[in-house]
Every structure is written in C-alpha cells, then in structure tokens.
Design an enzyme around this catalytic site. Structure first.
Site, PDB file in Angstrom:
ATOM      1  N   GLY A  94      48.810  48.907  52.818  1.00  0.00           N
ATOM      2  CA  GLY A  94      48.216  48.114  51.607  1.00  0.00           C
ATOM      3  C   GLY A  94      46.761  47.310  52.027  1.00  0.00           C
ATOM      4  O   GLY A  94      46.155  47.039  51.126  1.00  0.00           O
ATOM      5  N   HIS A 161      36.813  57.766  31.807  1.00  0.00           N
ATOM      6  CA  HIS A 161      35.806  58.700  32.129  1.00  0.00           C
ATOM      7  C   HIS A 161      34.824  58.036  33.325  1.00  0.00           C
ATOM      8  O   HIS A 161      34.442  56.761  32.914  1.00  0.00           O
ATOM      9  CB  HIS A 161      35.401  59.283  30.857  1.00  0.00           C
ATOM     10  CG  HIS A 161      34.633  58.548  30.075  1.00  0.00           C
ATOM     11  ND1 HIS A 161      33.337  57.967  30.265  1.00  0.00           N
ATOM     12  CD2 HIS A 161      35.122  57.824  28.977  1.00  0.00           C
ATOM     13  CE1 HIS A 161      33.027  57.277  29.368  1.00  0.00           C
ATOM     14  NE2 HIS A 161      33.985  56.897  28.722  1.00  0.00           N
ATOM     15  N   HIS A 170      41.374  48.850  45.700  1.00  0.00           N
ATOM     16  CA  HIS A 170      42.929  49.043  45.125  1.00  0.00           C
ATOM     17  C   HIS A 170      42.895  48.586  43.801  1.00  0.00           C
ATOM     18  O   HIS A 170      42.491  47.486  43.317  1.00  0.00           O
ATOM     19  CB  HIS A 170      43.505  48.070  46.169  1.00  0.00           C
ATOM     20  CG  HIS A 170      45.104  47.898  45.669  1.00  0.00           C
ATOM     21  ND1 HIS A 170      46.051  47.169  46.206  1.00  0.00           N
ATOM     22  CD2 HIS A 170      45.781  48.997  44.882  1.00  0.00           C
ATOM     23  CE1 HIS A 170      47.167  47.202  45.596  1.00  0.00           C
ATOM     24  NE2 HIS A 170      47.112  48.457  44.762  1.00  0.00           N
TER      25      HIS A 170
HETATM   26  C1  LIG Z   1      52.639  47.304  44.395  1.00  0.00           C
HETATM   27  C2  LIG Z   1      51.911  45.653  44.455  1.00  0.00           C
HETATM   28  O1  LIG Z   1      52.636  44.752  44.546  1.00  0.00           O
HETATM   29  S1  LIG Z   1      50.373  45.860  44.357  1.00  0.00           S
HETATM   30  C3  LIG Z   1      49.682  43.973  44.593  1.00  0.00           C
HETATM   31  C4  LIG Z   1      48.694  43.583  43.709  1.00  0.00           C
HETATM   32  N1  LIG Z   1      48.397  42.301  43.830  1.00  0.00           N
HETATM   33  C5  LIG Z   1      48.217  41.343  42.677  1.00  0.00           C
HETATM   34  O2  LIG Z   1      48.267  41.793  41.640  1.00  0.00           O
HETATM   35  C6  LIG Z   1      47.913  40.029  43.363  1.00  0.00           C
HETATM   36  C7  LIG Z   1      46.754  39.408  42.538  1.00  0.00           C
HETATM   37  N2  LIG Z   1      46.354  38.060  42.882  1.00  0.00           N
HETATM   38  C8  LIG Z   1      46.172  37.040  42.154  1.00  0.00           C
HETATM   39  O3  LIG Z   1      46.329  37.003  41.077  1.00  0.00           O
HETATM   40  C9  LIG Z   1      46.087  35.697  43.052  1.00  0.00           C
HETATM   41  O4  LIG Z   1      46.382  34.701  42.238  1.00  0.00           O
HETATM   42  C10 LIG Z   1      44.599  35.408  43.357  1.00  0.00           C
HETATM   43  C11 LIG Z   1      44.058  36.392  44.319  1.00  0.00           C
HETATM   44  C12 LIG Z   1      43.631  35.567  41.968  1.00  0.00           C
HETATM   45  C13 LIG Z   1      44.159  34.034  43.738  1.00  0.00           C
HETATM   46  O5  LIG Z   1      45.149  33.732  44.577  1.00  0.00           O
HETATM   47  P1  LIG Z   1      44.642  32.425  45.583  1.00  0.00           P
HETATM   48  O6  LIG Z   1      43.376  32.356  46.171  1.00  0.00           O
HETATM   49  O7  LIG Z   1      45.788  32.227  46.549  1.00  0.00           O
HETATM   50  O8  LIG Z   1      44.643  31.218  44.499  1.00  0.00           O
HETATM   51  P2  LIG Z   1      45.782  30.111  43.950  1.00  0.00           P
HETATM   52  O9  LIG Z   1      47.030  30.772  43.705  1.00  0.00           O
HETATM   53  O10 LIG Z   1      45.453  28.907  44.987  1.00  0.00           O
HETATM   54  O11 LIG Z   1      44.913  29.566  42.742  1.00  0.00           O
HETATM   55  C14 LIG Z   1      43.575  29.069  42.482  1.00  0.00           C
HETATM   56  C15 LIG Z   1      43.557  28.867  40.908  1.00  0.00           C
HETATM   57  O12 LIG Z   1      43.311  30.024  40.323  1.00  0.00           O
HETATM   58  C16 LIG Z   1      44.432  30.098  39.187  1.00  0.00           C
HETATM   59  N3  LIG Z   1      44.863  31.523  39.243  1.00  0.00           N
HETATM   60  C17 LIG Z   1      45.244  32.134  40.370  1.00  0.00           C
HETATM   61  N4  LIG Z   1      45.407  33.546  39.876  1.00  0.00           N
HETATM   62  C18 LIG Z   1      45.415  33.548  38.734  1.00  0.00           C
HETATM   63  C19 LIG Z   1      45.413  34.516  37.734  1.00  0.00           C
HETATM   64  N5  LIG Z   1      45.664  35.902  38.085  1.00  0.00           N
HETATM   65  N6  LIG Z   1      44.921  34.194  36.519  1.00  0.00           N
HETATM   66  C20 LIG Z   1      44.356  33.148  36.183  1.00  0.00           C
HETATM   67  N7  LIG Z   1      44.246  32.078  36.902  1.00  0.00           N
HETATM   68  C21 LIG Z   1      44.852  32.203  38.289  1.00  0.00           C
HETATM   69  C22 LIG Z   1      45.509  29.117  39.765  1.00  0.00           C
HETATM   70  O13 LIG Z   1      46.043  28.764  38.517  1.00  0.00           O
HETATM   71  C23 LIG Z   1      44.712  28.149  40.517  1.00  0.00           C
HETATM   72  O14 LIG Z   1      44.195  27.237  39.554  1.00  0.00           O
HETATM   73  P3  LIG Z   1      44.072  25.526  39.490  1.00  0.00           P
HETATM   74  O15 LIG Z   1      43.196  25.566  40.662  1.00  0.00           O
HETATM   75  O16 LIG Z   1      43.590  25.358  38.263  1.00  0.00           O
HETATM   76  O17 LIG Z   1      45.503  25.283  39.999  1.00  0.00           O
END
Ligand SMILES: CC(=O)SCCNC(=O)CCNC(=O)[C@H](O)C(C)(C)COP(=O)(O)OP(=O)(O)OC[C@H]1O[C@@H](n2cnc3c(N)ncnc32)[C@H](O)[C@@H]1OP(=O)(O)O
Length: 235
Positions: A94, A161, A170
């Site tokens: 991953g 498209h 990813h």
């Molecule tokens: C099969 C599988 O599992 S595939 C895996 C796929 N992975 C994903 O989808 C993971 C996506 N990751 C995220 O959405 C994460 O929250 C990230 C990468 C955007 C941010 O992660 P971090 O850097 O750890 O940020 P953190 O959790 O400290 O949040 C920072 C701020 O952003 C906000 N925030 C984080 N994620 C989101 C989101 N998705 N939507 C809106 N706000 C968000 C938090 O509420 C926080 O706000 P605040 O400062 O006002 O409290």
C-alpha cells in the site's frame, strides 16, 4: 494498450512470448506477489480466477499474516525464485514509495512487473494499464484513460474518460473521477473522494477522505473537505 508483458487482460496474453498458446488445458503462469499485508489480501482476493496468470504465493516479513496464498519467505527469496524460472512479480504494497522501490528492484533483478485487473473490474478497450498497476474489484477505467506504472484503482473506484493517473498514485475505494482529470505520481485520493472534470492534482498530493475537489491542487498539497481546502504544506 494494456501492459504488453504481463497483465490479467486477455489481450496481453496474446503479446506475451512466454505465454504461448493459452488454451483451456494450459496451466496458469505463476506470479510472485510481493507483500502480505492488507493490500496484498485485497489484491489476491480480486484476482480473476480464470486469468492465465495466478499468484504463486507472497513474500513478506511476517509469516503469520493471513493470506489465501502460500507464504514464500521474505524478499530474500526473490533471486532464487527467479533462478527457478518464476519471472513475474506483482507488488502488493500500500505504501507508494515502498511499492515503487520494490517494483524497480524486482525489475532490476530481471522480473517482469505484472498488472492486475480484477475479473469484476471494467476497463475500456482504449484505456491503458501500465506495468505493476492494480485495478481492483468493481473498479471502472473509462475510455482513453491511462493508469500509470504501479498505480492503484482501488475497490469500487471509477475514473472516467481521458483521465491520467500518474505512477504509484492511489485512487482509494469508492473514489470517483469525472472526465479529463489528471493525478500526479504518488498522490493519494482518500476513500470516497469526488473530483470534477478537468481538475489537475499534482504529484505527492493527499486528498482527505470524502472530499470534493473542484479546483487544481499543487504538488505536495494536502486538502480535505467539501469543497476541498488546504490542510497544510507537505514536505
Ligand atoms: C482499502 C483502504 O483502506 S485504502 C486507504 C485509503 N486511505 C484513506 O482514505 C485515508 C484518507 N486520510 C484522511 O482523510 C486523513 O484524515 C488526512 C490524510 C486528510 C489527514 O490526516 P492527518 O494529517 O493525520 O490530519 P489530522 O487527522 O490531524 O486532521 C487535521 C485537520 O484536518 C481535518 N480533516 C482530516 N481529514 C479530513 C477529511 N477527510 N475531511 C475533512 N476534514 C478532515 C481534521 O478534522 C483536522 O481539523 P482541525 O485541525 O480543525 O481539527
């Protein structure tokens, strides 16, 4: 144009000199899977059981990880397997940097990087899936789109498209890209993201889960929300 050397697409079989005549009686060609974590389990699960290529087993650090296929050992076994005639690998890691490094190292050793297309995925005739890419269960790749080397179109994601997905990017489960979207190398679009037509997402960007992207995103930028707004500058 699917990956010409090793791919789950039927058309790739025809261009594989090692494949020969793959009639119903021909045994499948083995593919060494690198990685035995969660992403590897999804990839093995998505593998088309009727493909001419089938997983031989997987490598990894922990022999006790759950897996549908045999544990082959750590990556130290790769040179020996190659010497035994197992010439194809699929890197199921991953982490995009690690995925790139392992794929490049394996290719340097002499392996061919296999592209995995799940049996339930739908890939347009005019789309291209490059070496080592993965298009998992229920994913859709639209007309004239390109999925770059080692990129992942994860479960149930769709790219419409003329999209260009950069190397080792990813597109997480349930993410939807409208037409003409570009995603740079190593970018990660979190689960359930939507992107409107024509948007360009730079390299190494991170899009938070559930975001709606309505404007271009620079290289290395993390964004999240509806609409997506910058979170912080990544190094
Ligand atoms: C099969 C599988 O599992 S595939 C895996 C796929 N992975 C994903 O989808 C993971 C996506 N990751 C995220 O959405 C994460 O929250 C990230 C990468 C955007 C941010 O992660 P971090 O850097 O750890 O940020 P953190 O959790 O400290 O949040 C920072 C701020 O952003 C906000 N925030 C984080 N994620 C989101 C989101 N998705 N939507 C809106 N706000 C968000 C938090 O509420 C926080 O706000 P605040 O400062 O006002 O409290």
């Amino acid at each position: 144009m699917l990956d010409a050397s090793s791919s789950d697409s039927g058309s790739a079989d025809e261009s594989d000199p090692l494949a020969g005549d793959l009639g119903a009686l021909s045994p499948p060609l083995p593919v060494v899977v690198i990685g035995n974590g969660g992403h590897s389990r999804s990839c093995v699960d998505a593998w088309n059981p009727t493909s001419s290529f089938q997983p031989l087993g997987c490598t990894g650090f922990d022999p006790h990880e759950r897996s549908e296929v045999a544990y082959l050992g750590t990556d130290d076994v790769l040179p020996g397997l190659l010497a035994q005639g197992y010439v194809r690998v699929f890197v199921a890691l991953g982490d995009s940097r690690l995925r790139e490094r392992c794929q490049r190292d394996a290719v340097k050793l002499g392996y061919v990087a296999h592209a995995l297309v799940a049996g339930s995925a739908q890939v347009a005739r005019t789309a291209s899936i490059e070496a080592g890419a993965a298009v998992l269960r229920g994913a859709i790749v639209g007309a004239f789109s390109r999925v770059g080397e080692g990129a992942i179109i994860n479960t149930g994601a769709s790219i419409d498209h003329d999209c260009v997905i950069g190397p080792y990017a990813h597109i997480a489960p349930g993410t939807h890209l409208a037409g003409n979207v570009e995603v740079g190398a190593h970018s990660m679009l979190g689960v359930g993201t939507s992107v409107i037509p024509g948007v360009k997402i730079g390299a190494g960007a991170v899009i938070g889960a559930g975001s709606v992207v309505i404007s271009d995103i620079p290289d290395g930028q993390a964004v999240a929300g509806v609409p997506a707004r910058p979170l912080k500058r990544r190094n």
